[in-house]
Design an enzyme around this catalytic site. Structure first.
Site, PDB file in Angstrom:
ATOM      1  N   SER A 101       0.792  -1.232   0.000  1.00 15.20           N
ATOM      2  CA  SER A 101       0.000   0.000   0.000  1.00 15.20           C
ATOM      3  C   SER A 101       0.823   1.281   0.000  1.00 15.20           C
ATOM      4  CB  SER A 101      -0.945   0.017   1.209  1.00 15.20           C
ATOM      5  OG  SER A 101      -2.003  -0.888   1.011  1.00 15.20           O
ATOM      6  N   LYS A 104      -0.118   3.732  -2.629  1.00 18.13           N
ATOM      7  CA  LYS A 104      -1.169   4.747  -2.502  1.00 18.13           C
ATOM      8  C   LYS A 104      -0.600   6.158  -2.355  1.00 18.13           C
ATOM      9  CE  LYS A 104      -4.467   1.404  -0.697  1.00 18.13           C
ATOM     10  NZ  LYS A 104      -4.379   0.377   0.320  1.00 18.13           N
ATOM     11  N   SER A 156      -5.973   3.164   4.588  1.00 18.30           N
ATOM     12  CA  SER A 156      -5.433   2.318   3.522  1.00 18.30           C
ATOM     13  C   SER A 156      -6.494   1.463   2.836  1.00 18.30           C
ATOM     14  CB  SER A 156      -4.310   1.417   4.066  1.00 18.30           C
ATOM     15  OG  SER A 156      -3.461   0.996   3.020  1.00 18.30           O
TER      16      SER A 156
END
Length: 425
Positions: A101, A104, A156
């Site tokens: 993640s 992101k 997240s």
């Protein structure tokens, strides 16, 4: 009436021409020594240059702090100067790995730069189908883009990342192209992004160095920093179906007062990951750990980051004063030397034991004519034997070529002037 007869005028004009030619041939310019068409090899002459730098009185006293790569749990790790991208510490920092993640970060900065915070985002069936961690969105729900960015970065959420990508580019595939183009612009050349959320996927990878570069780029954006440093955030689904509160899962913000984020990550393939940043004298230093343990060792990424940032705090920023003026030799010019300039003051993150020097490289093929602002050499700043910065040495004025054309031009000018003097004498 002229003071001289015609024969005397001719003699004087011839004398002027002969004298000028003798003067030309007496010069040490190669052009007048029978070497008019000679060429020079493209050599370089190196000179060591003494550098001066200023440092603040509170320069670090943590001179005994050291960190070895083997002391970290992470498979790959890096610490960079967020201002320049210079690597200050690394462990397999260019090794391609799944990055979970932390992806992101790139999704968020693209949304900030290319979207409108007030844009309405409608959740698609594809977005709603994303696995945990998710916001349990349902197809047809509508949210503001700003609200979804907080949800994506603080909690997240994978479904939210897909919804953001689809709003910006129409579909995930087009957004992936956008991500890769932006990564290259930032300098993250060893990455390839397939998904906006970082879920494991074939051919989705990055490196610790690339993710640190992307993080360093992102924290220069005030909106990004505002999002990632928020402890909690509440918002509503626009049709009134849901009220949602999200909380920041970045533990690093709590353990280091200088921390400014940035983003955690985990997948079964990537392991625990984290991109972090701190303020150091008003400047950002950015770290990244990839593959920093697998369950149940969730804490490893924090331990690794704290060690790396401990090292970061031993660096202080110093102003490197560059020589403003210099002069170099020119071949076959109407002058033997030309003035050059390097006008800059370079800010550099250094430890007490770092060795800083510089080299001036002068091109041996600096042959006239030389135009103003032409590059005639290079100036290297070197830290611990590695080139950190390269400047061009540029000519401050032009230098004409000393050749037959130049001589003939001057002869004509002299003849014209002489004739004018005698005609009006």
């Amino acid at each position: 009436m002229s003071l001289f007869g015609e024969d005397e005028v001719c003699k004087r004009m011839i004398g002027v021409v002969v004298a000028f030619i003798v003067i030309c041939m007496s010069q040490h310019h190669p052009v007048c020594a029978g070497n008019l068409f000679a060429t020079q090899d493209s050599l370089r002459t190196e000179y060591s240059v003494k550098l001066e730098y200023s440092m603040k009185p509170e320069y670090s006293t943590m001179t005994n702090y050291s960190l070895k790569p083997e002391e970290l749990h992470a498979k790959s790790a890096v610490l960079i100067d967020g201002e320049t991208g210079r690597i200050l510490f690394e462990k397999n920092s260019h090794e391609k790995r799944s990055n979970a993640s932390t992806t992101k970060i790139l999704t968020c900065i693209l949304a900030i730069e290319n979207g409108n915070m007030g844009d309405v985002v409608e959740i698609s069936h594809k977005a709603a189908s994303m696995p945990k961690v998710n916001m349990k969105t349902k197809a047809g729900e509508k949210y503001r883009l700003k609200d979804l960015l907080y949800a994506m970065m603080l909690e997240s959420y994978n479904d939210v990342a897909v919804a953001v990508a689809e709003r910006l580019s129409g579909n995930v595939e087009n957004f992936a192209k956008m991500m890769n183009e932006k990564a290259i612009q930032i300098g993250a050349y060893n990455s390839n992004f397939v998904t906006p959320n970082g879920l494991d996927s074939d051919n989705h990878y990055s490196t610790a160095y690339d993710m640190a570069l992307i993080g360093a780029y992102a924290v220069k954006n005030e909106i990004f920093l505002e999002i990632t440093n928020t402890k909690s955030y509440s918002f509503n689904e626009l049709t009134g179906k849901r009220n949602i509160t999200v909380y920041n899962r970045d533990r690093f913000l709590e353990v280091d007062k200088n921390a400014v984020g940035i983003k955690t990550g985990f997948t079964g393939k990537a392991g625990y990951c984290f991109v972090g940043a701190i303020n150091n004298e008003g400047h950002k230093m950015v770290s990244c750990v990839l593959g920093s343990g697998w369950p149940p060792n969730k804490r490893y990424k924090w331990d690794d980051t704290e060690k790396i940032m401990g090292l970061a705090k031993t660096y202080k920023y110093k102003h490197i004063q560059l020589p403003l003026h210099d002069r170099i030799k020119v071949s076959r010019g109407v002058r033997d030397y030309i003035n050059v300039a390097v006008n800059d003051e370079y800010l550099l993150a250094l430890k007490n034991d770092d060795e800083v020097c510089a080299k001036r490289i002068i091109f041996d093929y600096n042959v006239a004519p030389i135009s103003k602002d032409q590059c005639v050499g290079l100036y290297y700043i070197i830290v611990n034997g590695e080139v950190e910065k390269v400047y061009e040495l540029k000519a401050k004025e032009k230098v004409d070529r000393f050749d037959l054309k130049y001589c003939m031009k001057k002869i004509i000018e002299i003849l014209f002037l002489t004739n004018h003097v005698f005609a009006n004498g």
